[in-house]
Design an enzyme around this catalytic site. Structure first.
Site, mmCIF file in Angstrom:
data_model
loop_
_atom_site.group_PDB
_atom_site.id
_atom_site.type_symbol
_atom_site.label_atom_id
_atom_site.label_comp_id
_atom_site.label_asym_id
_atom_site.label_seq_id
_atom_site.Cartn_x
_atom_site.Cartn_y
_atom_site.Cartn_z
ATOM 1 N N SER A 1 0.659 3.208 3.129
ATOM 2 C CA SER A 1 -0.417 2.551 3.854
ATOM 3 C C SER A 1 -0.683 3.205 5.209
ATOM 4 O O SER A 1 -1.000 4.380 5.289
ATOM 5 C CB SER A 1 -0.094 1.059 4.000
ATOM 6 O OG SER A 1 -1.165 0.330 4.519
ATOM 7 N N ASP B 1 -7.255 2.715 6.677
ATOM 8 C CA ASP B 1 -5.895 3.227 6.827
ATOM 9 C C ASP B 1 -5.608 4.161 5.662
ATOM 10 O O ASP B 1 -6.492 4.487 4.875
ATOM 11 C CB ASP B 1 -4.891 2.076 6.906
ATOM 12 C CG ASP B 1 -4.909 1.186 5.669
ATOM 13 O OD1 ASP B 1 -5.927 1.205 4.945
ATOM 14 O OD2 ASP B 1 -3.921 0.477 5.415
ATOM 15 N N ASP C 1 -4.169 4.067 2.743
ATOM 16 C CA ASP C 1 -4.461 3.723 1.351
ATOM 17 C C ASP C 1 -5.728 2.898 1.208
ATOM 18 O O ASP C 1 -6.058 2.443 0.113
ATOM 19 C CB ASP C 1 -3.277 3.003 0.712
ATOM 20 C CG ASP C 1 -3.048 1.596 1.259
ATOM 21 O OD1 ASP C 1 -3.481 1.326 2.399
ATOM 22 O OD2 ASP C 1 -2.411 0.790 0.560
ATOM 23 N N ASP D 1 -6.745 -0.083 2.065
ATOM 24 C CA ASP D 1 -6.844 -1.516 1.803
ATOM 25 C C ASP D 1 -7.219 -2.273 3.071
ATOM 26 O O ASP D 1 -7.364 -3.494 3.048
ATOM 27 C CB ASP D 1 -5.565 -2.076 1.176
ATOM 28 C CG ASP D 1 -4.342 -1.964 2.070
ATOM 29 O OD1 ASP D 1 -4.427 -1.339 3.151
ATOM 30 O OD2 ASP D 1 -3.279 -2.496 1.684
#
Length: 452
Positions: free
Chosen positions: A104, A246, A248, A250
């Site tokens: 992340s 960010d 990833d 999400d």
């Protein structure tokens, strides 16, 4: 063995904490737990596997794929895609489980393994416990049924996932983005191709930064944890807004035309009003956490929208949403969940919906976000204390009560122990920042003396 799963999968320094052996073993265990209704009843279970662009994701992907295939699971590799894309494809393709390799917003040396159950849903604690138990059994030498011959899993690349996910994003937008100029900061992460393509297909004029991942530069001075580059670019290009993801993707944070940050609470406020207007905000309720800014709560009360607050973590937000059928929830950090269209926080979808609201109303993002005023929020971490006594100390309870009386209705105090470190977090909100600083400082001193 200590607990492997944290608040969002298994995470650590790649090749030190998170080794290829651990990734392989976890994948075998996950196959037995999440695909057990398939492998052992003649059905060929399937897994979707994706990753962010970290260099370590290459060997970890190989380990995960090997573990799954060795357990008799057919694997669809979707390559570098955002976490919410892997969750979406897991559901859309009817897969038995999904696996995302990402840490992340963490720095590049870290990586993580995140599992999704059927339908693309995050795992409940009970499933995580079962995976850990099976992993430990295998690790300590207990044999497991290994398929041979035609029973082993087959591995193939699923290149259609990119377009399939983008088509899903475009398909749920309420309107096009024609006439809106957007700067996108992709954090050199998983959305570096997806997000610009989605915004362009939706009609926006785009400028892209942080979209050249080399495996080493993810989250490095860019993205949702470092907004400075985006703020400067929005002003330089005269854009209507900026969107930051960010690693990833999400998460989504935003920047208005003047370069000011628009955080997750403000984004939730804008989307809550838009969804209520469209008749999509079920029970006129939005879900946040105990860290949601008091200004957000006051704004929702003023607009006749109920705010339900959960513990910190998007998984707890999601649990509350699913339990009560709520449509919108999220965190100040930019995890925003639109449950009718996603099973997890989706930064690209959130950014698209925010830009769609700007396009539909003709109002500036600053004007839309002005529905709430962020109260000054001071957070102090107090280390090296006995966090287990934060809720039982009479001295601390008395200090909190005094602080709450001083702040009145326009302030708030929150003390909570860290889930991963020996520290207590002291958060104070007040209409005046100097008052917030003073109260937070006094409470931090009491925490040290009472729990030290």
């Amino acid at each position: 063995m200590g607990r492997l799963f944290g608040t969002d999968g298994v995470r650590g320094v790649a090749n030190a904490d998170l080794t290829a052996e651990l990734a392989l073993g976890l994948s075998v265990a996950a196959a037995h737990v999440l695909a057990e209704a398939g492998t052992f009843e003649g059905h060929r279970p399937t897994a979707v596997v994706g990753r962010d662009p970290r260099a370590s994701g290459e060997f970890l992907e190989a380990a995960v794929v090997a573990g799954l295939a060795s357990a008799g699971v057919d694997v669809l590799r979707v390559g570098v895609l955002p976490t919410p894309a892997v969750a979406y494809l897991t559901g859309a393709l009817g897969a038995d489980l999904g696996v995302m390799l990402s840490a992340s917003h963490n720095a590049m040396p870290d990586n993580g393994v995140k599992f999704f159950a059927r339908g693309g849903h995050k795992l409940a604690d009970e499933l995580e416990h079962r995976i850990e138990a099976v992993y430990e059994q295998h690790r300590t030498g207990e044999p497991w049924a290994r398929p041979t011959g035609a029973g082993v899993g087959r591995v193939s690349d699923y290149d259609a996932g990119f377009d399939q996910y983008i088509a899903h994003l475009i398909g749920v937008l309420p309107n096009r983005l024609d006439g809106v100029k957007v700067v996108l900061d992709e954090a050199h992460g998983a959305a570096s191709r997806v997000s610009p393509e989605a915004f362009a297909r939706a009609g926006a004029e785009i400028i892209t930064i942080g979209a050249d991942p080399d495996g080493l530069n993810i989250n490095d001075g860019c993205g949702s944890t470092h907004l400075e580059m985006l703020q400067a670019a929005v002003v330089e290009h005269g854009a209507d807004l900026g969107i930051a993801h960010d690693g990833d993707a999400d998460r989504c944070l935003a920047v208005d035309a003047e370069g000011r940050e628009v955080d997750g609470d403000q984004i939730l406020a804008v989307l809550a009003l838009a969804m209520r207007e469209a008749g999509q905000l079920r029970k006129d309720t939005v879900v946040g956490t105990v860290m949601s800014n008091l200004g957000f709560k006051l704004a929702m009360e003023r607009e006749g929208i109920e705010l339900v607050q959960t513990g910190v973590g998007d998984r707890y937000v999601l649990e509350a949403m699913k339990a009560e059928g709520y449509a919108l929830g999220g965190e100040q950090s930019g995890h925003v969940i639109v449950l009718d269209h996603a099973t997890t926080g989706d930064g690209t979808l959130t950014g698209l919906m925010l830009a769609a609201r700007v396009a539909a109303t003709g109002r500036t993002l600053a004007d839309l976000a002005g529905v709430m005023s962020r109260l000054p929020q001071i957070l102090i971490n107090v280390p090296d204390v006995d966090k287990s006594r934060v809720t039982t100390s009479a001295e601390l309870a008395a200090a909190v009560a005094d602080a709450e009386r001083e702040l009145g209705a326009t302030g708030r105090v929150l003390l909570r122990s860290s889930g991963t470190e020996p520290l207590v977090r002291v958060m104070v909100e007040a209409a005046d920042i100097e008052q917030a600083k003073a109260v937070a400082g006094r409470l931090a001193d009491v925490v040290k003396s009472a729990l030290g």
